[in-house]
Write a protein that holds these residues in place. Structure first.
Motif, PDB file in Angstrom:
ATOM      1  N   LEU A  60      -3.762   1.629   6.358  1.00 15.78           N
ATOM      2  CA  LEU A  60      -4.754   1.035   5.468  1.00 15.78           C
ATOM      3  C   LEU A  60      -3.878  -0.002   4.629  1.00 15.78           C
ATOM      4  N   LYS A  61      -2.648   0.174   4.157  1.00 19.61           N
ATOM      5  CA  LYS A  61      -1.971  -0.499   3.111  1.00 19.61           C
ATOM      6  C   LYS A  61      -1.685  -1.835   3.899  1.00 19.61           C
ATOM      7  N   LYS A  62      -1.761  -1.770   5.117  1.00 20.41           N
ATOM      8  CA  LYS A  62      -1.187  -3.264   5.874  1.00 20.41           C
ATOM      9  C   LYS A  62      -2.345  -4.014   6.145  1.00 20.41           C
ATOM     10  N   LEU A  63      -3.490  -3.523   5.945  1.00 21.85           N
ATOM     11  CA  LEU A  63      -4.839  -4.513   6.048  1.00 21.85           C
ATOM     12  C   LEU A  63      -4.859  -5.365   4.956  1.00 21.85           C
ATOM     13  N   SER A  64      -5.423  -6.691   5.204  1.00 19.12           N
ATOM     14  CA  SER A  64      -5.527  -7.580   4.182  1.00 19.12           C
ATOM     15  C   SER A  64      -6.911  -7.334   3.322  1.00 19.12           C
ATOM     16  N   ARG A  66      -8.989  -9.307   3.191  1.00 20.41           N
ATOM     17  CA  ARG A  66     -10.194  -9.935   4.022  1.00 20.41           C
ATOM     18  C   ARG A  66     -10.575  -9.089   4.964  1.00 20.41           C
ATOM     19  N   ASP A  67      -9.843  -8.131   5.384  1.00 17.09           N
ATOM     20  CA  ASP A  67     -10.217  -7.036   6.530  1.00 17.09           C
ATOM     21  C   ASP A  67     -11.044  -6.172   5.859  1.00 17.09           C
ATOM     22  N   LEU A  68     -11.056  -6.090   4.489  1.00 16.73           N
ATOM     23  CA  LEU A  68     -11.817  -4.869   4.112  1.00 16.73           C
ATOM     24  C   LEU A  68     -13.147  -5.325   3.558  1.00 16.73           C
ATOM     25  N   ILE A  69     -13.498  -6.790   3.823  1.00 14.11           N
ATOM     26  CA  ILE A  69     -14.742  -7.317   3.395  1.00 14.11           C
ATOM     27  C   ILE A  69     -15.850  -6.518   3.742  1.00 14.11           C
ATOM     28  N   ASN A  70     -16.076  -5.938   5.097  1.00 12.49           N
ATOM     29  CA  ASN A  70     -17.208  -5.349   5.844  1.00 12.49           C
ATOM     30  C   ASN A  70     -16.547  -3.639   6.311  1.00 12.49           C
ATOM     31  N   PHE A  71     -15.608  -3.472   5.474  1.00 12.38           N
ATOM     32  CA  PHE A  71     -14.947  -2.321   5.883  1.00 12.38           C
ATOM     33  C   PHE A  71     -15.726  -1.116   5.396  1.00 12.38           C
ATOM     34  N   ASP A  72     -15.987  -0.202   6.209  1.00 14.66           N
ATOM     35  CA  ASP A  72     -16.808   1.061   5.814  1.00 14.66           C
ATOM     36  C   ASP A  72     -16.340   2.343   6.526  1.00 14.66           C
ATOM     37  N   GLU A  73     -17.008   3.310   6.247  1.00 11.28           N
ATOM     38  CA  GLU A  73     -16.674   4.847   6.765  1.00 11.28           C
ATOM     39  C   GLU A  73     -16.420   4.719   8.351  1.00 11.28           C
ATOM     40  N   LYS A  74     -17.349   3.688   9.090  1.00 12.19           N
ATOM     41  CA  LYS A  74     -17.017   3.875  10.625  1.00 12.19           C
ATOM     42  C   LYS A  74     -15.635   3.307  10.689  1.00 12.19           C
ATOM     43  N   TYR A  75     -15.180   2.347  10.040  1.00 15.47           N
ATOM     44  CA  TYR A  75     -13.829   1.779  10.442  1.00 15.47           C
ATOM     45  C   TYR A  75     -12.843   2.720  10.298  1.00 15.47           C
ATOM     46  N   VAL A  78     -12.691   5.227  13.207  1.00 15.91           N
ATOM     47  CA  VAL A  78     -11.988   4.742  14.309  1.00 15.91           C
ATOM     48  C   VAL A  78     -10.798   4.783  14.082  1.00 15.91           C
ATOM     49  N   ILE A  79      -9.813   4.604  12.972  1.00 14.89           N
ATOM     50  CA  ILE A  79      -8.689   4.444  12.508  1.00 14.89           C
ATOM     51  C   ILE A  79      -8.055   5.760  12.521  1.00 14.89           C
ATOM     52  N   LEU A  80      -8.605   6.812  12.059  1.00  8.43           N
ATOM     53  CA  LEU A  80      -8.293   8.221  12.150  1.00  8.43           C
ATOM     54  C   LEU A  80      -8.325   8.813  13.540  1.00  8.43           C
ATOM     55  N   PHE A  81      -9.418   8.607  13.907  1.00  2.00           N
ATOM     56  CA  PHE A  81      -9.623   8.993  15.385  1.00  2.00           C
ATOM     57  C   PHE A  81      -8.475   8.554  16.331  1.00  2.00           C
ATOM     58  N   SER A  82      -8.151   7.430  16.043  1.00  2.00           N
ATOM     59  CA  SER A  82      -7.210   6.694  17.029  1.00  2.00           C
ATOM     60  C   SER A  82      -5.986   7.263  17.071  1.00  2.00           C
ATOM     61  N   TYR A  83      -5.685   7.926  15.703  1.00  2.00           N
ATOM     62  CA  TYR A  83      -4.344   8.455  15.695  1.00  2.00           C
ATOM     63  C   TYR A  83      -4.458  10.076  16.084  1.00  2.00           C
ATOM     64  N   LEU A  84      -5.610  10.717  15.925  1.00  4.61           N
ATOM     65  CA  LEU A  84      -5.681  12.000  16.135  1.00  4.61           C
ATOM     66  C   LEU A  84      -5.747  12.495  17.504  1.00  4.61           C
ATOM     67  N   VAL A  85      -6.063  11.390  18.561  1.00  7.32           N
ATOM     68  CA  VAL A  85      -6.278  11.706  19.925  1.00  7.32           C
ATOM     69  C   VAL A  85      -4.993  11.632  20.682  1.00  7.32           C
ATOM     70  N   THR A  86      -4.078  11.363  19.848  1.00  2.59           N
ATOM     71  CA  THR A  86      -2.543  11.195  20.467  1.00  2.59           C
ATOM     72  C   THR A  86      -2.131  12.621  20.584  1.00  2.59           C
ATOM     73  N   SER A  87      -2.604  13.429  19.862  1.00  2.00           N
ATOM     74  CA  SER A  87      -1.943  14.836  19.830  1.00  2.00           C
ATOM     75  C   SER A  87      -2.712  15.800  20.896  1.00  2.00           C
ATOM     76  N   ASN A  88      -1.869  16.715  21.290  1.00  5.53           N
ATOM     77  CA  ASN A  88      -2.337  17.747  22.122  1.00  5.53           C
ATOM     78  C   ASN A  88      -2.861  19.071  21.529  1.00  5.53           C
ATOM     79  N   LEU A  89      -2.846  19.114  20.312  1.00  2.00           N
ATOM     80  CA  LEU A  89      -3.179  20.162  19.553  1.00  2.00           C
ATOM     81  C   LEU A  89      -4.699  20.216  19.394  1.00  2.00           C
ATOM     82  N   TYR A  90      -5.157  19.284  19.414  1.00  2.00           N
ATOM     83  CA  TYR A  90      -6.806  19.207  19.085  1.00  2.00           C
ATOM     84  C   TYR A  90      -7.525  18.309  20.137  1.00  2.00           C
ATOM     85  N   ARG A  91      -8.718  18.550  20.140  1.00  2.74           N
ATOM     86  CA  ARG A  91      -9.740  17.856  20.988  1.00  2.74           C
ATOM     87  C   ARG A  91     -10.614  17.220  19.711  1.00  2.74           C
ATOM     88  N   PRO A  92     -10.214  15.980  19.382  1.00  6.40           N
ATOM     89  CA  PRO A  92     -11.328  15.564  18.321  1.00  6.40           C
ATOM     90  C   PRO A  92     -12.590  15.270  18.797  1.00  6.40           C
TER      91      PRO A  92
END
Length: 178
Positions: A60-64, A66-75, A78-92
């Protein structure tokens, strides 16, 4: 017509694609050990803060601005989910339906990892920096949603279900309410 991701395999591929795009276009580092440790802490220690700190600092702190203009909960999801699916502990699971609504992210123990101690119900909120006066109201509504989700029949008799309301205030701050 409602479009949805047809199955788990396609979902993993889709989120993986978004994660790779973030790394390439925004120079988001991907420290596998640090990320794995933070998700491990969620599963075995019941602590989500390390994971959120990883996402906050490395994504998040790497985003400009400008990236945050239309940023909301959905985005954010997606970011959190993208990292959570890398683990074999959970099925997100995104938008898990329960009788009281839809859970933003449900971290269900992967059947291959029965020793995982904690599952998670996560409610996400995003507030633009200029709207920080809305924090108290967003917190109140989010905690109410969490209570309703946790009281669902889906979780009857289940122990060790952690709940977290995560409110991001712009890209620089976040709050965790349990």
């Amino acid at each position: 017509m409602v479009y949805q991701i047809p199955n788990y395999a396609i979902r993993v591929i889709f989120w993986g694609y978004i994660e790779k795009k973030l790394r390439r276009e925004y120079n988001v580092p991907y420290n596998v050990e640090e990320l794995a440790k933070s998700i491990w802490q969620m599963g075995f220690d019941g602590q989500i803060e390390g994971f959120l700190e990883y996402i906050s600092e490395n994504v998040l702190k790497k985003l400009s601005n400008r990236d945050l203009i239309n940023f909301d909960e959905k985005y954010l999801k997606v970011i959190l989910f993208s990292y959570l699916v890398t683990s074999n502990l959970y099925r997100p699971v995104s938008e898990r339906e329960v009788e009281n609504g839809y859970i933003d992210i449900y971290l269900e123990r992967d059947f291959r990892m029965p020793e995982v101690e904690y599952e998670w119900i996560i409610e996400l909120k995003y507030i633009k920096k200029g709207d920080k006066d809305k924090l108290a109201q967003v917190k109140k509504e989010g905690l109410k949603q969490l209570r309703e989700y946790a009281s669902s029949r889906k979780f009857e008799g289940k122990e060790n279900i952690k709940q977290a309301l995560i409110v991001f205030l712009g890209k620089d701050k976040y709050f965790v309410y349990k």
